[in-house]
Design an enzyme around this catalytic site. Structure first.
Site, PDB file in Angstrom:
ATOM      1  N   SER A 133       0.832  -1.204   0.000  1.00 22.21           N
ATOM      2  CA  SER A 133       0.000   0.000   0.000  1.00 22.21           C
ATOM      3  C   SER A 133       0.861   1.247   0.000  1.00 22.21           C
ATOM      4  O   SER A 133       1.953   1.265   0.540  1.00 22.21           O
ATOM      5  CB  SER A 133      -0.915   0.028   1.226  1.00 22.21           C
ATOM      6  OG  SER A 133      -1.626   1.254   1.236  1.00 22.21           O
ATOM      7  N   LYS A 187      -4.063  -6.740   3.567  1.00 28.85           N
ATOM      8  CA  LYS A 187      -4.136  -5.594   2.652  1.00 28.85           C
ATOM      9  C   LYS A 187      -5.595  -5.294   2.281  1.00 28.85           C
ATOM     10  O   LYS A 187      -6.014  -4.140   2.170  1.00 28.85           O
ATOM     11  CB  LYS A 187      -3.305  -5.884   1.386  1.00 28.85           C
ATOM     12  CG  LYS A 187      -3.496  -4.874   0.253  1.00 28.85           C
ATOM     13  CD  LYS A 187      -2.843  -3.537   0.547  1.00 28.85           C
ATOM     14  CE  LYS A 187      -3.330  -2.365  -0.268  1.00 28.85           C
ATOM     15  NZ  LYS A 187      -3.225  -2.393  -1.687  1.00 28.85           N
ATOM     16  N   HIS A 190      -7.067  -3.530   5.144  1.00 27.03           N
ATOM     17  CA  HIS A 190      -6.523  -2.174   5.086  1.00 27.03           C
ATOM     18  C   HIS A 190      -7.368  -1.325   4.126  1.00 27.03           C
ATOM     19  O   HIS A 190      -7.765  -0.201   4.438  1.00 27.03           O
ATOM     20  CB  HIS A 190      -5.059  -2.220   4.613  1.00 27.03           C
ATOM     21  CG  HIS A 190      -4.510  -0.908   4.163  1.00 27.03           C
ATOM     22  ND1 HIS A 190      -4.843  -0.333   2.957  1.00 27.03           N
ATOM     23  CD2 HIS A 190      -3.659  -0.028   4.769  1.00 27.03           C
ATOM     24  CE1 HIS A 190      -4.228   0.834   2.837  1.00 27.03           C
ATOM     25  NE2 HIS A 190      -3.503   1.035   3.921  1.00 27.03           N
ATOM     26  N   ASN A 191      -7.666  -1.879   2.963  1.00 30.47           N
ATOM     27  CA  ASN A 191      -8.426  -1.112   1.979  1.00 30.47           C
ATOM     28  C   ASN A 191      -9.871  -0.893   2.424  1.00 30.47           C
ATOM     29  O   ASN A 191     -10.447   0.158   2.154  1.00 30.47           O
ATOM     30  CB  ASN A 191      -8.376  -1.807   0.619  1.00 30.47           C
ATOM     31  CG  ASN A 191      -7.040  -1.604  -0.057  1.00 30.47           C
ATOM     32  OD1 ASN A 191      -6.036  -1.365   0.604  1.00 30.47           O
ATOM     33  ND2 ASN A 191      -6.996  -1.700  -1.363  1.00 30.47           N
ATOM     34  N   GLU A 194      -9.660   1.851   4.712  1.00 37.96           N
ATOM     35  CA  GLU A 194      -9.382   3.051   3.909  1.00 37.96           C
ATOM     36  C   GLU A 194     -10.683   3.598   3.291  1.00 37.96           C
ATOM     37  O   GLU A 194     -10.926   4.810   3.312  1.00 37.96           O
ATOM     38  CB  GLU A 194      -8.377   2.673   2.821  1.00 37.96           C
ATOM     39  CG  GLU A 194      -8.030   3.762   1.837  1.00 37.96           C
ATOM     40  CD  GLU A 194      -7.152   3.209   0.704  1.00 37.96           C
ATOM     41  OE1 GLU A 194      -6.148   2.533   0.987  1.00 37.96           O
ATOM     42  OE2 GLU A 194      -7.484   3.455  -0.470  1.00 37.96           O
TER      43      GLU A 194
HETATM   44  P1  NBP Z   1      -1.934  -2.478 -13.379  1.00 40.84           P
HETATM   45  O1  NBP Z   1      -2.786  -3.099 -12.359  1.00 40.84           O
HETATM   46  O2  NBP Z   1      -2.498  -1.395 -14.222  1.00 40.84           O
HETATM   47  O3  NBP Z   1      -1.398  -3.654 -14.366  1.00 40.84           O
HETATM   48  C1  NBP Z   1      -0.602  -3.344 -15.474  1.00 40.84           C
HETATM   49  C2  NBP Z   1       0.546  -4.323 -15.588  1.00 40.84           C
HETATM   50  O4  NBP Z   1       0.057  -5.665 -15.687  1.00 40.84           O
HETATM   51  C3  NBP Z   1       1.345  -4.069 -16.858  1.00 40.84           C
HETATM   52  O5  NBP Z   1       2.700  -4.325 -16.596  1.00 40.84           O
HETATM   53  C4  NBP Z   1       0.738  -5.086 -17.801  1.00 40.84           C
HETATM   54  O6  NBP Z   1       1.566  -5.391 -18.896  1.00 40.84           O
HETATM   55  C5  NBP Z   1       0.609  -6.240 -16.877  1.00 40.84           C
HETATM   56  N1  NBP Z   1      -0.230  -7.322 -17.393  1.00 40.84           N
HETATM   57  C6  NBP Z   1      -1.552  -7.364 -17.633  1.00 40.84           C
HETATM   58 BR1  NBP Z   1      -2.689  -5.928 -17.473  1.00 40.84          BR
HETATM   59  N2  NBP Z   1      -1.981  -8.542 -18.084  1.00 40.84           N
HETATM   60  C7  NBP Z   1      -0.882  -9.305 -18.122  1.00 40.84           C
HETATM   61  C8  NBP Z   1      -0.665 -10.642 -18.516  1.00 40.84           C
HETATM   62  N3  NBP Z   1      -1.664 -11.428 -18.900  1.00 40.84           N
HETATM   63  N4  NBP Z   1       0.605 -11.117 -18.446  1.00 40.84           N
HETATM   64  C9  NBP Z   1       1.615 -10.337 -18.048  1.00 40.84           C
HETATM   65  N5  NBP Z   1       1.466  -9.054 -17.651  1.00 40.84           N
HETATM   66  C10 NBP Z   1       0.230  -8.543 -17.697  1.00 40.84           C
HETATM   67  O7  NBP Z   1      -0.552  -1.968 -12.759  1.00 40.84           O
HETATM   68  P2  NBP Z   1      -0.287  -1.141 -11.410  1.00 40.84           P
HETATM   69  O8  NBP Z   1      -1.286  -0.038 -11.217  1.00 40.84           O
HETATM   70  O9  NBP Z   1       1.156  -0.836 -11.439  1.00 40.84           O
HETATM   71  O10 NBP Z   1      -0.555  -2.221 -10.275  1.00 40.84           O
HETATM   72  C11 NBP Z   1       0.159  -3.441 -10.211  1.00 40.84           C
HETATM   73  C12 NBP Z   1      -0.469  -4.288  -9.116  1.00 40.84           C
HETATM   74  O11 NBP Z   1      -0.346  -3.586  -7.868  1.00 40.84           O
HETATM   75  C13 NBP Z   1      -1.961  -4.534  -9.305  1.00 40.84           C
HETATM   76  O12 NBP Z   1      -2.304  -5.792  -8.799  1.00 40.84           O
HETATM   77  C14 NBP Z   1      -2.613  -3.451  -8.472  1.00 40.84           C
HETATM   78  O13 NBP Z   1      -3.906  -3.799  -8.050  1.00 40.84           O
HETATM   79  C15 NBP Z   1      -1.622  -3.363  -7.305  1.00 40.84           C
HETATM   80  N6  NBP Z   1      -1.590  -2.074  -6.604  1.00 40.84           N
HETATM   81  C16 NBP Z   1      -1.745  -0.915  -7.277  1.00 40.84           C
HETATM   82  C17 NBP Z   1      -1.690   0.298  -6.583  1.00 40.84           C
HETATM   83  C18 NBP Z   1      -1.822   1.609  -7.312  1.00 40.84           C
HETATM   84  O14 NBP Z   1      -1.872   2.652  -6.627  1.00 40.84           O
HETATM   85  N7  NBP Z   1      -1.849   1.625  -8.634  1.00 40.84           N
HETATM   86  C19 NBP Z   1      -1.451   0.306  -5.219  1.00 40.84           C
HETATM   87  C20 NBP Z   1      -1.267  -0.901  -4.564  1.00 40.84           C
HETATM   88  C21 NBP Z   1      -1.340  -2.090  -5.262  1.00 40.84           C
HETATM   89  P3  NBP Z   1       1.417  -4.554 -20.270  1.00 40.84           P
HETATM   90  O15 NBP Z   1       2.258  -3.336 -20.081  1.00 40.84           O
HETATM   91  O16 NBP Z   1       1.952  -5.482 -21.292  1.00 40.84           O
HETATM   92  O17 NBP Z   1      -0.039  -4.238 -20.455  1.00 40.84           O
END
Ligand code: NBP
Length: 473
Positions: A133, A187, A190-191, A194
């Site tokens: 988080s 987590k 936590h959400n 939140e």
């Molecule tokens: P996203 O949740 O937007 O996911 C995008 C990533 O997943 C890209 O690298 C994409 O590759 C890859 N991907 C997908 Br979509 N399908 C795939 C597949 N079939 N095989 C391989 N790679 C694949 O990214 P994020 O916002 O950075 O979050 C990453 C994780 O962390 C998620 O689980 C999210 O819920 C969690 N999270 C996010 C936050 C936040 O604030 N954003 C906070 C805490 C946790 P590509 O580039 O080829 O499309």
């Protein structure tokens, strides 16, 4: 890219916002990180851009990534939760050896993590489901990290995770949580908390905005002043900043933002789990439903023309309303955490996770979205009494909620009279009044159930476990 010597400390798959920032954070801490992304162009973009000049190594295939890793290999998946995680695990397994460790840092559903941990452990691999988080900024500068899974993996991943995590008083906001899905579950809760924290602040804004018609600068000052006391938290701090933000024409930006809240599902998962386990996580549920109501934008606009209610104006002196509002926010927040911790305790017992609530509170003090002074107080309360059954039963929080209670009740009454919805404050109060009641009207529910369905009931004058049926007709 040709094969390279195994010199990377960790591999990261997924270079979206979270992955990229975690990689840079690791590089800042002296780790050599190998990276891969499904869309390979993003690897090159990253290396030429943000990661230029760092120790980050790019890979154009999973095989190339694996070849760069020191043993036991550690691979952190930072991809969209769901099938993508399983696809990657399936692709990685033939490339790995026993004792290698896969970590999932995404927001995976904890039951998926349980299944994956069981499967990988059976095959001899380590599996760590780590809730992370703090959003983009936290990932870059120090998030709160909640790892669980294969305990044998902890010595291999713990130092790195603790290095990149936020620190409060020198203590990393990351510690081992327990087996299989415990980290992702924590987590999720936590959400859920939140969601509650955010709804509680949104209701305060609604009362000050619609009820008192306060200018945004004044509302910002109120949130700033709250941030100096027991409500001191990241969310109150950013809410004050949001109140001050102006659009290009100098008008408050907040009023130009469509009142239609999104959600990605973790709040809902917390509530679904509370339903399954049978814990009253009502405030998180109301927060989820408030977002659902907000999303009915077109319906709301149409309904507003037809359904009437009171003028949403509060005539009481502003200082009194604000002072009471502070107490309502504080009391509802205490209930939100009490409920969240009740759910954590119940889930921990059900899954035999042995979750340490003082440690969880410590981990949430920094790095994450709900970081606050309040969590330090929760940590102290659980450290002093690890067997505490409920946050509300600690002297500290019982005293706090008693003091806040009159203002909390007046706030709910004012909001109801003015037709301003306060689902968080009112459901928290309903829970509080129910939870402290010796007798609730469930006797009537039981009578009705027995009347129409012969479901039987227990009697107040007989031992528990004896069931009776009445022929009501
Ligand atoms: P996203 O949740 O937007 O996911 C995008 C990533 O997943 C890209 O690298 C994409 O590759 C890859 N991907 C997908 Br979509 N399908 C795939 C597949 N079939 N095989 C391989 N790679 C694949 O990214 P994020 O916002 O950075 O979050 C990453 C994780 O962390 C998620 O689980 C999210 O819920 C969690 N999270 C996010 C936050 C936040 O604030 N954003 C906070 C805490 C946790 P590509 O580039 O080829 O499309």
């Amino acid at each position: 890219m040709s094969e390279r010597p195994a010199r990377a400390d960790i591999g990261v798959v997924g270079l979206a916002v979270m992955g990229r920032n975690l990689v840079l954070n690791m590089a800042d801490h002296g780790y050599v990180v190998a990276v891969f992304n499904r869309t390979i162009g993003k690897v090159d973009e990253f290396l030429a851009g943000e990661a230029a000049g760092t120790s980050v190594i790019g890979a154009h295939s999973l095989a190339e990534l694996v070849a760069t890793l020191k043993r036991p290999r550690r691979i952190l998946l930072m991809v969209k939760a769901g099938p993508a995680v399983d696809t990657l695990i399936d692709s990685l397994l033939p490339l790995l050896e026993p004792d290698d460790i896969i970590l999932d840092g995404g927001n995976s559903l904890y039951t998926d993590t349980i299944a994956r941990a069981i499967r990988l452990e059976k095959l001899g691999f380590g599996y760590v489901g780590a809730g992370i988080s703090g959003g983009e900024e936290g990932a870059r500068t120090g998030p709160s990290i909640m790892p669980a899974g294969t305990y044998a993996a902890w010595p291999h991943v713990g130092p790195l995770l603790q290095d990149i995590a936020a620190k409060v008083d020198g203590v990393p906001c990351c510690d081992w949580i327990g087996p299989d899905g415990a980290g992702h579950y924590v987590k999720t809760i936590h959400n859920g908390i939140e969601y509650g924290d955010m709804q509680v602040l949104a209701e305060a804004y609604d009362i000050m905005n619609r009820g008192l018609r306060l200018p945004h600068g004044q509302m910002a000052n109120v949130f700033d002043s709250w941030n100096q006391g027991p409500l001191d938290s990241y969310l109150v701090e950013i809410t004050a900043n949001i109140m001050r933000a102006v659009d290009t024409d100098g008008e408050p930006l907040l009023e130009r933002i469509l009142d239609r809240a999104g959600q990605k599902g973790t709040g809902k998962w917390a509530v679904m789990s509370s339903m399954e386990i049978g814990q009253p996580t009502t405030l998180a549920a109301e927060a989820v439903y408030a977002r659902v109501v907000s999303a009915l934008l077109d319906e709301r606009v149409a309904t507003a023309a037809k359904l009437t209610g009171p003028e949403s104006a509060i005539a009481d002196p502003v200082d009194e309303v604000i002072s009471d509002l502070h107490d309502a926010v504080y009391a509802a927040k205490i209930v939100a955490y009490a409920q969240g911790y009740m759910l954590l305790q119940a889930a921990s017992e059900e899954h035999e996770w042995n979750i340490d609530l003082a440690s969880i509170s410590s981990m949430w003090r920094g790095g994450c979205i709900i970081r606050s002074r309040f969590l330090g107080e929760l940590m102290d309360v659980f450290a002093a009494d690890p067997d505490l059954r409920n946050v509300l039963l600690s002297d500290f929080f019982a005293d706090a909620i008693h003091k806040a209670q009159p203002g909390w009740r007046r706030t709910v009454a004012r909001a109801i009279a003015a037709g301003i919805p306060v689902p968080a404050y009112s459901s928290a109060l309903a829970f509080y009044d129910g939870y402290r009641s010796v007798r609730v009207p469930a006797n009537l529910i039981q009578a009705q159930r027995d009347y129409f369905g012969a479901h039987t009931y227990e009697r107040t004058d007989r031992p528990r476990g004896e069931f009776f049926h009445t022929d009501w007709e």
